[in-house]
Design a protein around this motif. Sequence first.
Motif, short mmCIF file in Angstrom:
data_model
loop_
_atom_site.label_atom_id
_atom_site.label_comp_id
_atom_site.label_asym_id
_atom_site.label_seq_id
_atom_site.Cartn_x
_atom_site.Cartn_y
_atom_site.Cartn_z
N ASP A 60 0.83 -1.21 0.00
CA ASP A 60 0.00 0.00 0.00
C ASP A 60 0.87 1.26 0.00
O ASP A 60 2.07 1.19 0.24
CB ASP A 60 -0.98 0.00 1.18
CG ASP A 60 -0.28 -0.18 2.53
OD1 ASP A 60 0.97 -0.11 2.59
OD2 ASP A 60 -0.99 -0.38 3.53
N ARG A 62 0.54 6.01 0.03
CA ARG A 62 -0.33 7.17 0.31
C ARG A 62 -1.15 7.56 -0.94
O ARG A 62 -0.69 7.36 -2.07
CB ARG A 62 0.52 8.35 0.76
CG ARG A 62 1.10 8.14 2.17
CD ARG A 62 1.68 9.43 2.71
NE ARG A 62 2.69 9.98 1.83
CZ ARG A 62 3.99 9.66 1.86
NH1 ARG A 62 4.43 8.79 2.75
NH2 ARG A 62 4.84 10.19 1.02
N PRO A 63 -2.34 8.10 -0.71
CA PRO A 63 -3.17 8.45 -1.88
C PRO A 63 -2.65 9.68 -2.62
O PRO A 63 -2.25 10.66 -1.98
CB PRO A 63 -4.54 8.76 -1.25
CG PRO A 63 -4.28 9.07 0.18
CD PRO A 63 -3.01 8.36 0.57
N ASP A 68 -6.22 10.94 4.21
CA ASP A 68 -5.82 10.00 5.26
C ASP A 68 -5.58 8.61 4.71
O ASP A 68 -6.13 8.22 3.69
CB ASP A 68 -6.94 9.89 6.31
CG ASP A 68 -7.04 11.17 7.13
OD1 ASP A 68 -6.04 11.90 7.19
OD2 ASP A 68 -8.13 11.41 7.67
N GLY A 69 -4.81 7.86 5.46
CA GLY A 69 -4.72 6.41 5.23
C GLY A 69 -3.90 6.02 4.04
O GLY A 69 -3.28 6.85 3.37
N VAL A 71 -3.56 3.41 0.51
CA VAL A 71 -4.36 2.79 -0.55
C VAL A 71 -3.63 1.54 -1.03
O VAL A 71 -2.42 1.54 -1.22
CB VAL A 71 -4.53 3.80 -1.72
CG1 VAL A 71 -5.24 3.16 -2.90
CG2 VAL A 71 -5.29 5.03 -1.24
N SER A 103 -16.05 -4.32 -0.96
CA SER A 103 -15.89 -2.93 -0.55
C SER A 103 -17.25 -2.38 -0.14
O SER A 103 -18.29 -2.87 -0.58
CB SER A 103 -15.32 -2.10 -1.71
OG SER A 103 -16.34 -1.43 -2.41
N ARG A 130 -8.77 -2.65 1.58
CA ARG A 130 -8.62 -2.05 2.91
C ARG A 130 -9.64 -0.93 3.01
O ARG A 130 -10.11 -0.42 1.98
CB ARG A 130 -7.21 -1.48 3.14
CG ARG A 130 -6.09 -2.44 2.89
CD ARG A 130 -6.25 -3.75 3.61
NE ARG A 130 -6.48 -3.60 5.05
CZ ARG A 130 -7.13 -4.48 5.80
NH1 ARG A 130 -7.67 -5.54 5.24
NH2 ARG A 130 -7.26 -4.28 7.08
N TYR A 131 -9.96 -0.52 4.25
CA TYR A 131 -11.05 0.45 4.37
C TYR A 131 -10.71 1.78 3.72
O TYR A 131 -11.56 2.50 3.26
CB TYR A 131 -11.47 0.63 5.83
CG TYR A 131 -10.55 1.44 6.69
CD1 TYR A 131 -10.80 2.79 6.90
CD2 TYR A 131 -9.44 0.87 7.29
CE1 TYR A 131 -9.95 3.53 7.69
CE2 TYR A 131 -8.60 1.60 8.07
CZ TYR A 131 -8.84 2.94 8.28
OH TYR A 131 -8.00 3.68 9.05
N GLU A 132 -9.40 2.11 3.62
CA GLU A 132 -9.02 3.37 2.99
C GLU A 132 -9.21 3.30 1.48
O GLU A 132 -9.30 4.32 0.81
CB GLU A 132 -7.56 3.73 3.27
CG GLU A 132 -7.20 3.87 4.73
CD GLU A 132 -6.74 2.55 5.36
OE1 GLU A 132 -7.03 1.47 4.81
OE2 GLU A 132 -6.08 2.62 6.41
N GLY A 133 -9.20 2.09 0.94
CA GLY A 133 -9.46 1.97 -0.48
C GLY A 133 -8.40 1.18 -1.22
O GLY A 133 -7.42 0.71 -0.66
N SER A 155 -12.82 -2.85 8.66
CA SER A 155 -11.45 -2.36 8.46
C SER A 155 -10.81 -3.00 7.24
O SER A 155 -9.77 -2.56 6.77
CB SER A 155 -10.62 -2.58 9.72
OG SER A 155 -10.77 -3.89 10.18
#
Length: 245
Positions: A60, A62-63, A68-69, A71, A103, A130-133, A155
């Motif tokens: 994963d 960063r977006p 946040d979170g 990806v 999702s 994952r919950y962030e995408g 999550s």
Amino acid sequence: MSATRQKSARMKIDILTIFPEFFTEVFDFGIIRRAKAKGIVEINAVDLREFTSDKHRTVDDRPFGGGDGMVLKCEPVFAAIENLLGTSDRTGFPKGTRVVLLSPQGRVFKQRVAREFSTEIEHLILICGRYEGIDERVTDALVDEEISIGDYVLSGGEPAALVVVDAITRLLPEALGSETSAENDSFSDGILDFPNYTQPREFRGMEVPEVLLSGNHAEIDKWRRRKALEKTEKNRKDLLTKENG
Ligand code: ADE
């Protein structure tokens, strides 16, 4: 496993995940365990980290654009699909294959979707987000459909994969002991199940309804239908007003 059980499973399910250990034992109980042993279903957890190429085995990042979170990256998912299907070109996926992303943005999983999956699919590939995408290029290029198990955010897709696998497997021919068991499930005729009782007949002053002891099957069926409707009215009124089974 006996020699007569060597023929290929009727449904193959591959679960793409960054937490393969989540699935180490969950499918080793009850109906799913029996279905696996009988060759009705084969279930594999595929570790996405095995399909990374950097030394940190990064799955994963960063977006882009901030936020946040983390990806889930697309490269390991493409590589895992290529390993399973020989291609990441959807037009070249074998017939009977369906790639599903778990999702909260997906079509809601209902009993009728479970029935559809259990009859139409030979090879199901579940991708746990994952919950962030997950990088949208996975969805665009590889995924046939997104599935959500309900209007809440987990999550990750792993518990959702467990739910989907369980609901589908028990509907596969011969997975249940009795052919009629699935027909009598809640939702199969659009309403909830009726209440059940077993021994003892009386427990701490609470008695089993007399009609169930009567041996009168027409009366028992009528009572069960009425109780099923009462429970549906109380807990899930929506099922009585719209097509929801
Ligand atoms: N991942 C996170 N939340 C989910 C949900 N509700 N259904 C399926 N996958 C999920």
